[in-house]
Scaffold this active site. Structure first.
Site, PDB file in Angstrom:
ATOM      1  N   ASP A   1       3.100  34.127  26.365  1.00  0.00           N
ATOM      2  CA  ASP A   1       4.024  33.168  26.977  1.00  0.00           C
ATOM      3  C   ASP A   1       3.479  32.544  28.261  1.00  0.00           C
ATOM      4  OD1 ASP A   1       5.775  33.776  24.922  1.00  0.00           O
ATOM      5  OD2 ASP A   1       6.752  35.362  26.065  1.00  0.00           O
TER       6      ASP A   1
ATOM      7  N   LYS B   1       0.624  28.489  26.633  1.00  0.00           N
ATOM      8  CA  LYS B   1      -0.481  28.051  25.780  1.00  0.00           C
ATOM      9  C   LYS B   1      -0.100  26.796  24.989  1.00  0.00           C
ATOM     10  CE  LYS B   1      -0.371  32.058  23.789  1.00  0.00           C
ATOM     11  NZ  LYS B   1       0.595  32.768  24.648  1.00  0.00           N
TER      12      LYS B   1
ATOM     13  N   GLY C   1       5.762  31.990  19.941  1.00  0.00           N
ATOM     14  CA  GLY C   1       6.698  30.897  20.201  1.00  0.00           C
ATOM     15  C   GLY C   1       6.052  30.008  21.234  1.00  0.00           C
ATOM     16  N   HIS C   2       5.530  28.881  20.802  1.00  0.00           N
ATOM     17  CA  HIS C   2       4.784  27.992  21.699  1.00  0.00           C
ATOM     18  C   HIS C   2       5.598  26.728  21.956  1.00  0.00           C
ATOM     19  CE1 HIS C   2       0.727  29.998  20.386  1.00  0.00           C
ATOM     20  NE2 HIS C   2       1.597  30.837  20.933  1.00  0.00           N
TER      21      HIS C   2
ATOM     22  N   THR D   1       8.841  41.722  17.852  1.00  0.00           N
ATOM     23  CA  THR D   1       9.665  40.534  17.603  1.00  0.00           C
ATOM     24  C   THR D   1      10.394  40.642  16.257  1.00  0.00           C
ATOM     25  OG1 THR D   1       7.813  39.432  16.537  1.00  0.00           O
ATOM     26  CG2 THR D   1       8.066  39.061  18.905  1.00  0.00           C
TER      27      THR D   1
ATOM     28  N   GLN E   1      -0.073  35.072  21.476  1.00  0.00           N
ATOM     29  CA  GLN E   1       0.049  36.276  22.328  1.00  0.00           C
ATOM     30  C   GLN E   1      -0.909  36.149  23.526  1.00  0.00           C
ATOM     31  OE1 GLN E   1      -0.210  37.082  18.572  1.00  0.00           O
ATOM     32  NE2 GLN E   1       1.877  36.471  18.847  1.00  0.00           N
TER      33      GLN E   1
ATOM     34  N   GLY F   1      14.564  35.051  22.298  1.00  0.00           N
ATOM     35  CA  GLY F   1      15.577  34.813  23.330  1.00  0.00           C
ATOM     36  C   GLY F   1      15.733  35.976  24.304  1.00  0.00           C
TER      37      GLY F   1
ATOM     38  N   GLY G   1       5.100  21.804  35.724  1.00  0.00           N
ATOM     39  CA  GLY G   1       6.387  21.491  35.099  1.00  0.00           C
ATOM     40  C   GLY G   1       6.227  21.611  33.598  1.00  0.00           C
TER      41      GLY G   1
HETATM   42  P1  GDP Z   1       3.312  30.169  25.082  1.00  0.00           P
HETATM   43  O1  GDP Z   1       3.825  31.179  24.126  1.00  0.00           O
HETATM   44  O2  GDP Z   1       2.112  30.652  25.826  1.00  0.00           O
HETATM   45  O3  GDP Z   1       3.072  28.825  24.453  1.00  0.00           O
HETATM   46  O4  GDP Z   1       4.452  29.959  26.173  1.00  0.00           O
HETATM   47  P2  GDP Z   1       6.046  29.798  25.869  1.00  0.00           P
HETATM   48  O5  GDP Z   1       6.283  28.454  25.308  1.00  0.00           O
HETATM   49  O6  GDP Z   1       6.546  30.961  25.119  1.00  0.00           O
HETATM   50  O7  GDP Z   1       6.611  29.956  27.345  1.00  0.00           O
HETATM   51  C1  GDP Z   1       6.256  29.112  28.367  1.00  0.00           C
HETATM   52  C2  GDP Z   1       7.526  28.441  28.911  1.00  0.00           C
HETATM   53  O8  GDP Z   1       7.234  27.839  30.154  1.00  0.00           O
HETATM   54  C3  GDP Z   1       8.037  27.314  28.028  1.00  0.00           C
HETATM   55  O9  GDP Z   1       9.433  27.243  28.143  1.00  0.00           O
HETATM   56  C4  GDP Z   1       7.401  26.074  28.634  1.00  0.00           C
HETATM   57  O10 GDP Z   1       8.148  24.888  28.392  1.00  0.00           O
HETATM   58  C5  GDP Z   1       7.441  26.428  30.095  1.00  0.00           C
HETATM   59  N1  GDP Z   1       6.358  25.849  30.909  1.00  0.00           N
HETATM   60  C6  GDP Z   1       5.049  25.662  30.590  1.00  0.00           C
HETATM   61  N2  GDP Z   1       4.355  25.207  31.660  1.00  0.00           N
HETATM   62  C7  GDP Z   1       5.244  25.110  32.669  1.00  0.00           C
HETATM   63  C8  GDP Z   1       5.129  24.741  34.043  1.00  0.00           C
HETATM   64  O11 GDP Z   1       4.060  24.418  34.561  1.00  0.00           O
HETATM   65  N3  GDP Z   1       6.266  24.810  34.797  1.00  0.00           N
HETATM   66  C9  GDP Z   1       7.465  25.187  34.277  1.00  0.00           C
HETATM   67  N4  GDP Z   1       8.512  25.224  35.095  1.00  0.00           N
HETATM   68  N5  GDP Z   1       7.607  25.537  33.002  1.00  0.00           N
HETATM   69  C10 GDP Z   1       6.511  25.514  32.206  1.00  0.00           C
HETATM   70  P1  IMO Z   2       3.212  33.939  22.278  1.00  0.00           P
HETATM   71  O1  IMO Z   2       2.165  33.407  21.316  1.00  0.00           O
HETATM   72  C1  IMO Z   2       4.984  37.387  24.251  1.00  0.00           C
HETATM   73  C2  IMO Z   2       5.059  41.142  21.988  1.00  0.00           C
HETATM   74  C3  IMO Z   2       6.389  41.688  21.534  1.00  0.00           C
HETATM   75  C4  IMO Z   2       6.093  43.163  21.558  1.00  0.00           C
HETATM   76  C5  IMO Z   2       4.665  43.230  21.068  1.00  0.00           C
HETATM   77  C6  IMO Z   2       4.520  43.514  19.584  1.00  0.00           C
HETATM   78  O2  IMO Z   2       4.455  33.133  22.281  1.00  0.00           O
HETATM   79  O3  IMO Z   2       2.624  34.140  23.618  1.00  0.00           O
HETATM   80  P2  IMO Z   2       4.928  42.064  17.392  1.00  0.00           P
HETATM   81  O4  IMO Z   2       6.137  41.354  16.888  1.00  0.00           O
HETATM   82  O5  IMO Z   2       3.751  41.161  17.611  1.00  0.00           O
HETATM   83  O6  IMO Z   2       4.559  43.258  16.574  1.00  0.00           O
HETATM   84  O7  IMO Z   2       5.354  42.652  18.842  1.00  0.00           O
HETATM   85  O8  IMO Z   2       4.096  41.961  21.355  1.00  0.00           O
HETATM   86  N1  IMO Z   2       4.779  39.753  21.566  1.00  0.00           N
HETATM   87  C7  IMO Z   2       4.789  38.696  22.390  1.00  0.00           C
HETATM   88  N2  IMO Z   2       5.107  38.603  23.697  1.00  0.00           N
HETATM   89  N3  IMO Z   2       4.552  36.282  23.586  1.00  0.00           N
HETATM   90  C8  IMO Z   2       4.194  36.367  22.288  1.00  0.00           C
HETATM   91  O9  IMO Z   2       3.624  35.355  21.628  1.00  0.00           O
HETATM   92  C9  IMO Z   2       4.349  37.607  21.613  1.00  0.00           C
HETATM   93  N4  IMO Z   2       4.120  38.014  20.348  1.00  0.00           N
HETATM   94  C10 IMO Z   2       4.372  39.332  20.339  1.00  0.00           C
HETATM   95  O10 IMO Z   2       7.419  41.339  22.438  1.00  0.00           O
HETATM   96  O11 IMO Z   2       6.102  43.629  22.886  1.00  0.00           O
HETATM   97 MG    MG Z   3       5.593  32.172  23.670  1.00  0.00          MG
END
Ligand code: GDP
Ligand code: IMO
Ligand code: MG
Length: 426
Positions: A16, A19, A43-44, A130, A225, A303, A416
């Site tokens: 998270d 990426k 979840g990207h 997850t 991840q 969530g 942002g």
């Molecule tokens: P990922 O799994 O690495 O793609 O990251 P996620 O999408 O799960 O979580 C990143 C969250 O931060 C998302 O809600 C993005 O919209 C938000 N986000 C990404 N870059 C920024 C930033 O520079 N500032 C803020 N405030 N939010 C960001």
């Molecule tokens: P993105 O790509 C954050 C965590 C789960 C749990 C562990 C194992 O959005 O960054 P799994 O379902 O893979 O067997 O769960 O890994 N986990 C993540 N945490 N971002 C993710 O993906 C994750 N994918 C799995 O919360 O701790």
């Molecule tokens: Mg994510």
């Protein structure tokens, strides 16, 4: 041989990191975007204008009309999730039918994988997965009891294997978890339907990607991840079931290691983790809650509230090393705008002694006391800034310290959620 135009985006922390946003930006310059591991656990998030997209299986490059998006052989594919995602993108007029390719060697997440994931991840030692069936599907892959996308098109073999595997899994479900048995005939019928629907996307992606690289096309690999969730180098057993660092690219795509040119690490300006497991810089009190609120730190897939803490320099150094990170993208700097003080863990202490690396043993890692370096907050709004030199001096000091500590240049700063809220440093 010409040098390959390949880059990859890898999470430095526990996932998270943002990426999705970074891949979306870099995809404007990529002919192909390739996922190589993980599955629907990812979840990207990509925000374009007032539109938000959350991608789980399809590469985040899909929003850039010209990039071909490949789901590589190392990904475990939940066909229900994939078809939902395709449908959702079609409804939003994203040209997914033209641009999506799915490896015929990718393993398929079956209904029993999801049930087993839910039923088995309980009790004291639970991981907090997850519940997307990821662990059980990779376990079957390694045990050679998996089903691959190609198997969907071999009716006799597919039937035999579904019957055998469902029978075996029903025994486990009943004996260990008191779960209801699954009906193999029903699964068979359902998956025949999915097979028909995904057929237009299926290809042997090994020659497809390698030929593209040899032609000199630009290929971007998208990690899911993060490095600390890597099966081998993360905080085992509190990890995911694949190699989520750059080492996973070759086995997950068939592209040889020597063809991976640039490794871009993505790290938040602080740190989060979702699920259970060690997190040395976790802030359990008011500051952690504040970061969660300001950063909107709730899982994009489940969530769940994310645990929040300070930037962990020691864990990030480990990630820099195992990935060979060349460049760093720092995200969510804006989330720190209101902080009076900001900390970076620059050392780990165990039983009163400094330890140089991330301990392998989880119980030791749980007892780590981070040593912090404190920086004054900049207490300024960053919106509108597009040049590194226009950042407040205190924000630059913070980032420049990270560069020096990690020995990696920061080439991108995100301030942002929106695509444009980004500082690109040449
Ligand atoms: P990922 O799994 O690495 O793609 O990251 P996620 O999408 O799960 O979580 C990143 C969250 O931060 C998302 O809600 C993005 O919209 C938000 N986000 C990404 N870059 C920024 C930033 O520079 N500032 C803020 N405030 N939010 C960001
Ligand atoms: P993105 O790509 C954050 C965590 C789960 C749990 C562990 C194992 O959005 O960054 P799994 O379902 O893979 O067997 O769960 O890994 N986990 C993540 N945490 N971002 C993710 O993906 C994750 N994918 C799995 O919360 O701790
Ligand atoms: Mg994510």
């Amino acid at each position: 041989m010409k040098s390959p135009k390949t880059r990859c985006v890898i999470g430095v922390q526990w996932g998270d990191e943002g990426k999705g946003k970074i891949v979306d930006i870099l995809s404007s310059d990529a002919d192909y975007v390739v996922r190589f591991q993980g599955g629907g656990n990812a979840g990207h998030t990509v925000v374009v204008g007032d539109q938000k997209f959350v991608l789980h299986l399809i590469p985040s490059g899909i929003l850039q009309e010209k990039s071909r998006c490949v789901i590589g052989n190392g990904v475990v594919v939940d066909l229900v999730e994939l078809l939902n995602e395709v449908q959702h993108l079609r409804e939003r007029k994203i040209p997914v039918d033209k641009n999506l390719i799915v490896s015929d060697r990718a393993h398929v997440v079956m209904p029993y994988h999801k049930f087993l994931d839910k039923l088995s991840d309980v009790g004291k030692g639970r991981i907090g997965t997850t519940q997307r069936g990821i662990g059980p599907c990779y376990a079957d892959k390694a045990a050679r009891k998996g089903l691959r996308v190609a198997d969907l098109y071999n009716p006799k073999l597919f039937r035999e294997r579904i019957l055998q595997f469902t029978r075996e899994k029903n025994l486990i479900l009943k004996a260990l978890y008191g779960g209801a048995p699954l009906d193999p005939e029903r699964i068979l019928k359902e998956y025949r339907g999915y097979a028909r629907k995904i057929k237009p996307f299926v290809l042997d992606t090994v020659p497809y990607i390698n030929d593209a690289i040899e032609r000199g096309e630009r290929v971007l690999f998208e990690g899911a991840q993060g490095s600390m969730l890597d099966l081998d180098f993360g905080t085992y057993p509190y990890v995911t079931s694949s190699n989520s660092d750059a080492c996973g690219i070759s086995s997950g795509t068939g592209v040889p290691p020597k063809q991976i040119r640039t490794v871009i690490g993505v790290a938040k300006a602080y740190c989060t983790r979702v699920g259970r497991g060690p997190f040395p810089t976790e802030l359990k009190g008011a500051v952690g809650n504040r970061l969660r609120k300001l950063g909107g730190e709730f899982g994009a897939t489940t969530g769940r509230p994310r645990r929040c803490g300070w930037f962990d320099g020691v864990a990030s150094r480990h990630a820099v090393r195992i990935n060979g990170i060349d460049e760093l993208a720092v995200t969510k700097l804006d989330v720190l705008n209101a902080m009076d003080e900001i900390c970076i863990a620059t050392g780990y202490q165990l039983n009163g002694k400094m330890v140089p690396n991330v301990p392998t043993d989880t119980t030791q890692l749980n007892r780590i006391k981070p040593v912090y370096r404190t920086f004054p907050g900049w207490k300024k709004d960053l919106s509108g800034i597009r040049k590194f030199s226009d950042l407040p001096r205190k924000a630059r000091t913070y980032l420049e310290f990270l560069e020096k500590y990690l020995k990696v240049r920061i080439t991108l700063v995100s301030i942002g959620r929106e695509r444009g809220e980004t500082i690109i440093r040449r």
